[in-house]
Structure formats: structure tokens, C-alpha cells
Motif scaffolding. Structure first.
Motif, PDB file in Angstrom:
ATOM      1  N   PRO A  34       0.830  -1.204   0.000  1.00 28.85           N
ATOM      2  CA  PRO A  34       0.000   0.000   0.000  1.00 28.85           C
ATOM      3  C   PRO A  34       0.863   1.251   0.000  1.00 28.85           C
ATOM      4  O   PRO A  34       1.912   1.296   0.646  1.00 28.85           O
ATOM      5  N   ALA A  35       0.426   2.246  -0.754  1.00 27.61           N
ATOM      6  CA  ALA A  35       1.144   3.520  -0.846  1.00 27.61           C
ATOM      7  C   ALA A  35       0.122   4.645  -0.820  1.00 27.61           C
ATOM      8  O   ALA A  35      -1.044   4.450  -1.198  1.00 27.61           O
ATOM      9  N   GLY A  36       0.557   5.805  -0.377  1.00 25.17           N
ATOM     10  CA  GLY A  36      -0.354   6.944  -0.348  1.00 25.17           C
ATOM     11  C   GLY A  36       0.357   8.237  -0.026  1.00 25.17           C
ATOM     12  O   GLY A  36       1.496   8.238   0.436  1.00 25.17           O
ATOM     13  N   PHE A  37      -0.326   9.342  -0.292  1.00 27.15           N
ATOM     14  CA  PHE A  37       0.218  10.664   0.020  1.00 27.15           C
ATOM     15  C   PHE A  37      -0.914  11.629   0.325  1.00 27.15           C
ATOM     16  O   PHE A  37      -2.045  11.459  -0.133  1.00 27.15           O
ATOM     17  N   THR A  38      -0.595  12.643   1.113  1.00 24.53           N
ATOM     18  CA  THR A  38      -1.549  13.698   1.435  1.00 24.53           C
ATOM     19  C   THR A  38      -1.641  14.654   0.259  1.00 24.53           C
ATOM     20  O   THR A  38      -0.624  15.011  -0.337  1.00 24.53           O
TER      21      THR A  38
END
Length: 171
Positions: A34-38
Motif C-alpha cells: 500500500p502507498a499513499g500521500f496527502t
């Protein structure tokens, strides 16, 4: 008001920061987990067809992972969850450490505390200077009715005061 032609980055940030925005965390299930950014630069673009837009920085190391995955989920953050905005804004850390989530219909992480989520597939990308303008096709979405949004204004986190809360506070 006095007009200025001072377009220095700090001045631009100060002036453009007077436009209050919501905060999102954009997530994907990638080959590396899983990957993510604001992301605060998120908006509705079109109802027919259903499209949204957001703009990751060209320096983002996370956006290329999501781009390769081809689909992602926009998680709208609720009031009181600035810790999630901060956690997903950091580079190099395990952004999902201690963050409960489930899989969207497209298999992307939906943050359990999200106010709303929008499951998307990459539609198009455009040059946006030091950012990339992403257009995404909406495939699935859902929202809670029991929370207020987290707001970003003049470089600070804020919440909304509903009319009911203002009346309660006035006594």
C-alpha cells in the motif's frame, strides 16, 4: 486591498492559502504494497462523465507508484484527523503504520476513518509546472454522514462550525 506583482513562491503560498481546502489522502495498492500521500489540491471536475482532479508535486516519490498501479482511492479526511494528513505527508516512513484500512472495490486502501472515499482509475495527466495535473475517472464512492471535514486554511488545520454548534455555544 493593495495589488502586488510579487510572485515569489512564499508570497504565492500566503495569498493562495486564503482559499480554504479540504484534505485528502490518495492511496493505492501497488506492487510494493500500500502507498499513499496527502493531497490538498483535489476537486470535482465533471459530473458527466464522472471525473475528479488532483495535483501531486513533480518531486513526489509516491505518485509514480500510484500511476503505475493505474487506480487509486481518494480518502477525504474528517475533522480531528490532522495526524493522518501529517503521517501521509512524510517521506520515507511507513505511512500505513497503525492506520486501519480496508480494500475498495478496485482493491485500494480505504482509510477506516475517512469521511468519504472515491475509487478512481487514471484518465489523463497534464503538465502543471512544478505539479502534475491528474484527471481520474470515478468508479465507486461512498461517504459518512456523521462527521465534518478537516479544512486547511492559511497553513493551518481547521474544522467547520455548523450552525447547530454555534447556537449551542451561544447558549
Amino acid at each position: 486591498m493593495t495589488a502586488t506583482s510579487d510572485l515569489a513562491p512564499r508570497r504565492l503560498r500566503d495569498i493562495l492559502g486564503t482559499f480554504a481546502t479540504g484534505l485528502t489522502v490518495i492511496t493505492s495498492s501497488t506492487d510494493q504494497g500500500p502507498a499513499g500521500f496527502t493531497c490538498q489540491s483535489f476537486a470535482s471536475l465533471s459530473l458527466e462523465p464522472a471525473l475528479v482532479t488532483f495535483s501531486p508535486a513533480r518531486t513526489s516519490s509516491t505518485w509514480p507508484l500510484l500511476r503505475r498501479a493505474g487506480s487509486f482511492t481518494v480518502n477525504v479526511l474528517p475533522a480531528g484527523h490532522q495526524h493522518l494528513a501529517g503521517q501521509f505527508a512524510r517521506s520515507g516512513a511507513d505511512k500505513f503504520a497503525g492506520v486501519s484500512h480496508s480494500a475498495s472495490p478496485l482493491g485500494n486502501p480505504i482509510l477506516d476513518d475517512a469521511l468519504a472515499w472515491i475509487d478512481c482509475e487514471l484518465h489523463a495527466e497534464y503538465d502543471g509546472g512544478d505539479h502534475t495535473i491528474v484527471v481520474a475517472a470515478v468508479r465507486h464512492l461512498s461517504a459518512r454522514q456523521d462527521a465534518e471535514p478537516l479544512v486547511f486554511f492559511k497553513g493551518r488545520y481547521a474544522g467547520l462550525a455548523t450552525a447547530e454548534r454555534l447556537l449551542e455555544a451561544a447558549g
